[in-house]
Design a protein around this motif. Structure first.
Motif, PDB file in Angstrom:
ATOM      1  N   GLN A   5       0.878  -1.281   0.046  1.00  0.00           N
ATOM      2  CA  GLN A   5       0.020   0.068   0.128  1.00  0.00           C
ATOM      3  C   GLN A   5       0.956   1.271  -0.008  1.00  0.00           C
ATOM      4  O   GLN A   5       0.415   2.141  -0.554  1.00  0.00           O
ATOM      5  CB  GLN A   5      -0.967   0.057   1.281  1.00  0.00           C
ATOM      6  CG  GLN A   5      -2.204  -0.873   1.075  1.00  0.00           C
ATOM      7  CD  GLN A   5      -3.064  -0.543  -0.253  1.00  0.00           C
ATOM      8  OE1 GLN A   5      -2.937  -1.328  -1.056  1.00  0.00           O
ATOM      9  NE2 GLN A   5      -3.840   0.541  -0.232  1.00  0.00           N
ATOM     10  N   SER A  10      -0.471   6.858  -7.170  1.00  0.00           N
ATOM     11  CA  SER A  10      -1.736   7.367  -7.596  1.00  0.00           C
ATOM     12  C   SER A  10      -1.702   8.479  -8.526  1.00  0.00           C
ATOM     13  O   SER A  10      -0.698   9.263  -8.391  1.00  0.00           O
ATOM     14  CB  SER A  10      -2.423   8.195  -6.381  1.00  0.00           C
ATOM     15  OG  SER A  10      -2.847   7.273  -5.300  1.00  0.00           O
ATOM     16  N   VAL A  12      -3.451  11.660  -9.676  1.00  0.00           N
ATOM     17  CA  VAL A  12      -4.471  12.830  -9.255  1.00  0.00           C
ATOM     18  C   VAL A  12      -4.566  13.879 -10.339  1.00  0.00           C
ATOM     19  O   VAL A  12      -3.380  14.225 -10.872  1.00  0.00           O
ATOM     20  CB  VAL A  12      -4.013  13.296  -8.051  1.00  0.00           C
ATOM     21  CG1 VAL A  12      -5.137  14.512  -7.390  1.00  0.00           C
ATOM     22  CG2 VAL A  12      -3.733  12.265  -6.841  1.00  0.00           C
ATOM     23  N   SER A  74     -16.981   6.928  -5.768  1.00  0.00           N
ATOM     24  CA  SER A  74     -15.712   5.993  -5.841  1.00  0.00           C
ATOM     25  C   SER A  74     -16.168   4.633  -6.622  1.00  0.00           C
ATOM     26  O   SER A  74     -17.306   4.214  -6.263  1.00  0.00           O
ATOM     27  CB  SER A  74     -15.291   5.811  -4.452  1.00  0.00           C
ATOM     28  OG  SER A  74     -14.226   5.095  -4.318  1.00  0.00           O
ATOM     29  N   SER A  84      -7.350  -1.134  -9.403  1.00  0.00           N
ATOM     30  CA  SER A  84      -7.177   0.278  -8.644  1.00  0.00           C
ATOM     31  C   SER A  84      -8.645   0.832  -8.166  1.00  0.00           C
ATOM     32  O   SER A  84      -9.734   0.117  -8.569  1.00  0.00           O
ATOM     33  CB  SER A  84      -6.551   1.310  -9.816  1.00  0.00           C
ATOM     34  OG  SER A  84      -7.550   1.209 -10.785  1.00  0.00           O
ATOM     35  N   GLU A 102      -8.821  10.934  -8.269  1.00  0.00           N
ATOM     36  CA  GLU A 102      -7.821  10.212  -7.872  1.00  0.00           C
ATOM     37  C   GLU A 102      -7.754   8.678  -8.081  1.00  0.00           C
ATOM     38  O   GLU A 102      -8.950   8.216  -7.812  1.00  0.00           O
ATOM     39  CB  GLU A 102      -7.503  10.375  -6.250  1.00  0.00           C
ATOM     40  CG  GLU A 102      -6.221   9.351  -5.902  1.00  0.00           C
ATOM     41  CD  GLU A 102      -5.835   9.719  -4.474  1.00  0.00           C
ATOM     42  OE1 GLU A 102      -4.746   9.007  -4.008  1.00  0.00           O
ATOM     43  OE2 GLU A 102      -6.305  10.373  -3.610  1.00  0.00           O
ATOM     44  N   GLN A 103      -6.971   8.201  -8.999  1.00  0.00           N
ATOM     45  CA  GLN A 103      -6.931   6.664  -9.347  1.00  0.00           C
ATOM     46  C   GLN A 103      -5.822   6.053  -8.248  1.00  0.00           C
ATOM     47  O   GLN A 103      -4.530   6.364  -8.938  1.00  0.00           O
ATOM     48  CB  GLN A 103      -6.781   6.418 -10.796  1.00  0.00           C
ATOM     49  CG  GLN A 103      -6.926   5.045 -10.987  1.00  0.00           C
ATOM     50  CD  GLN A 103      -7.023   4.709 -12.503  1.00  0.00           C
ATOM     51  OE1 GLN A 103      -6.549   5.620 -13.420  1.00  0.00           O
ATOM     52  NE2 GLN A 103      -7.197   3.493 -12.838  1.00  0.00           N
ATOM     53  N   SER A 104      -5.967   5.301  -7.625  1.00  0.00           N
ATOM     54  CA  SER A 104      -5.245   4.635  -6.529  1.00  0.00           C
ATOM     55  C   SER A 104      -4.972   3.470  -6.782  1.00  0.00           C
ATOM     56  O   SER A 104      -5.862   2.729  -7.258  1.00  0.00           O
ATOM     57  CB  SER A 104      -5.379   5.228  -5.079  1.00  0.00           C
ATOM     58  OG  SER A 104      -6.361   4.597  -4.663  1.00  0.00           O
ATOM     59  N   GLY A 105      -3.867   2.791  -6.386  1.00  0.00           N
ATOM     60  CA  GLY A 105      -3.265   1.359  -6.403  1.00  0.00           C
ATOM     61  C   GLY A 105      -2.438   0.836  -7.682  1.00  0.00           C
ATOM     62  O   GLY A 105      -2.545  -0.462  -7.923  1.00  0.00           O
ATOM     63  N   TYR A 114       0.536   3.281 -15.160  1.00  0.00           N
ATOM     64  CA  TYR A 114       0.476   4.454 -14.444  1.00  0.00           C
ATOM     65  C   TYR A 114       0.726   5.559 -15.351  1.00  0.00           C
ATOM     66  O   TYR A 114       0.043   6.745 -15.425  1.00  0.00           O
ATOM     67  CB  TYR A 114       1.567   4.448 -13.567  1.00  0.00           C
ATOM     68  CG  TYR A 114       2.040   5.736 -12.720  1.00  0.00           C
ATOM     69  CD1 TYR A 114       0.815   6.061 -11.749  1.00  0.00           C
ATOM     70  CD2 TYR A 114       2.832   6.353 -12.833  1.00  0.00           C
ATOM     71  CE1 TYR A 114       0.870   7.064 -11.014  1.00  0.00           C
ATOM     72  CE2 TYR A 114       3.366   7.509 -12.097  1.00  0.00           C
ATOM     73  CZ  TYR A 114       2.061   7.933 -11.059  1.00  0.00           C
ATOM     74  OH  TYR A 114       2.319   9.245 -10.526  1.00  0.00           O
TER      75      TYR A 114
END
Length: 136
Positions: A5, A10, A12, A74, A84, A102-105, A114
């Motif tokens: 994690q 991410s 943004v 979300s 993600s 925000e795309q996280s993961g 990415y």
């Protein structure tokens, strides 16, 4: 062993958009409008609803995680090994709305995904602003 994690990346994108949150919310949650700026879809703003985005290059499998009308949206975003989460946040301002995505993961070994997302979301935002300019 490191915690995945903390290493996750991410993307943004944050913009001030001269429209009220309600109008932007419609563009983020109405399937025909989403299609105009993002992709074909069978989206519904209902928690746990499973849907997908479809494009000529393939599909993204998603599930709605959170819906707070005109404030937060979300959903998971899974494609080609990427697991993600995309989170939209709408904050009213004097000039309209501060829209944050925000795309996280992204794992460190997913540089291509990415970098692709970094460029892709800039284009999607530009298209979203065009849709907002023409819808009532």
């Amino acid at each position: 062993m490191t915690d995945a994690q903390t290493e996750a990346l991410s993307v943004v994108v944050e913009r001030e958009i001269p429209y009220p949150p309600e109008k932007i919310w419609r563009a983020l949650t109405q399937p025909h409008l989403i299609e105009d700026w993002l992709m074909k879809n069978d989206f519904k703003p209902v928690v746990d609803h499973r849907f997908n985005f479809r494009a000529d290059w393939g599909a993204v499998d998603c599930q709605v995680m959170a819906v707070e009308p005109n404030k937060t949206l979300s959903y998971t975003w899974a494609a080609y090994g990427l697991e993600s989460v995309v989170t939209w946040t709408l904050i009213p301002t004097n000039a309209g709305t501060r829209l944050r995505m925000e795309q996280s993961g992204f794992r460190p070994d997913q540089q291509q995904a990415y970098q692709g997302a970094k460029g892709g979301w800039q284009r999607f935002f530009a298209a979203l602003e065009q849709v907002l300019a023409r819808v009532e």
